[in-house]
Design a protein around this motif. Structure first.
Motif, mmCIF file in Angstrom:
data_model
loop_
_atom_site.group_PDB
_atom_site.id
_atom_site.type_symbol
_atom_site.label_atom_id
_atom_site.label_comp_id
_atom_site.label_asym_id
_atom_site.label_seq_id
_atom_site.Cartn_x
_atom_site.Cartn_y
_atom_site.Cartn_z
ATOM 1 N N THR A 63 -16.062 92.178 27.537
ATOM 2 C CA THR A 63 -16.578 93.204 26.629
ATOM 3 C C THR A 63 -17.791 93.885 27.244
ATOM 4 N N PHE A 64 -18.694 93.097 27.789
ATOM 5 C CA PHE A 64 -19.893 93.651 28.420
ATOM 6 C C PHE A 64 -19.516 94.557 29.592
ATOM 7 N N SER A 71 -26.764 87.009 25.024
ATOM 8 C CA SER A 71 -26.240 87.804 23.912
ATOM 9 C C SER A 71 -24.999 87.176 23.291
ATOM 10 N N GLY A 72 -24.290 86.380 24.071
ATOM 11 C CA GLY A 72 -23.099 85.718 23.556
ATOM 12 C C GLY A 72 -21.869 86.600 23.439
ATOM 13 N N ILE A 73 -21.902 87.767 24.075
ATOM 14 C CA ILE A 73 -20.692 88.594 24.049
ATOM 15 C C ILE A 73 -19.805 88.215 25.234
ATOM 16 N N GLY A 85 -19.790 99.888 19.764
ATOM 17 C CA GLY A 85 -19.914 99.321 18.429
ATOM 18 C C GLY A 85 -21.288 98.747 18.164
ATOM 19 N N ILE A 86 -21.747 98.922 16.961
ATOM 20 C CA ILE A 86 -23.093 98.502 16.593
ATOM 21 C C ILE A 86 -23.232 96.984 16.626
ATOM 22 N N ALA A 87 -22.157 96.257 16.323
ATOM 23 C CA ALA A 87 -22.222 94.789 16.366
ATOM 24 C C ALA A 87 -22.493 94.297 17.792
ATOM 25 N N ASN A 88 -21.845 94.921 18.771
ATOM 26 C CA ASN A 88 -22.097 94.537 20.165
ATOM 27 C C ASN A 88 -23.494 94.945 20.614
ATOM 28 N N GLN A 148 -15.352 101.850 30.236
ATOM 29 C CA GLN A 148 -14.015 101.690 29.677
ATOM 30 C C GLN A 148 -14.052 101.696 28.152
ATOM 31 N N SER A 149 -15.153 101.201 27.600
ATOM 32 C CA SER A 149 -15.338 101.202 26.148
ATOM 33 C C SER A 149 -16.063 102.486 25.766
#
Length: 75
Positions: free
Chosen positions: A35-36, A29-31, A48-51, A43-44
């Motif tokens: 963040t993942f 996915s390249g994140i 977000g739709i971009a992620n 925690q998030s």
């Protein structure tokens, strides 16, 4: 169940179906791993739709296919 929880559950479900580890998904996915992990650990509060798009891309599917699950029916 909240949307965030359903999203995590769907990611785990797809990893199992596609025989992918979370590490493989992060790579495809390249994140960023942080963040993942924040998405998966709660925690998030809003990934977000971009992620989500990048995660769906990691599974080689569209966002529509990602959200096409009974998990999201009764939120």
């Amino acid at each position: 169940m909240k949307i965030r929880e359903a999203t995590c559950k769907r990611i785990r479900q797809l990893c199992t179906q596609k025989s992918m580890t979370e590490y493989m998904l992060i790579y495809k996915s390249g994140i960023p791993p942080s963040t993942f992990k924040s998405i998966m650990n709660g925690q998030s509060k809003n990934p977000g739709i971009a992620n989500i798009k990048r995660i769906a891309d990691g599974f080689n599917m569209s966002i529509r296919e990602f959200y096409d699950s009974d998990i999201f029916d009764n939120l």
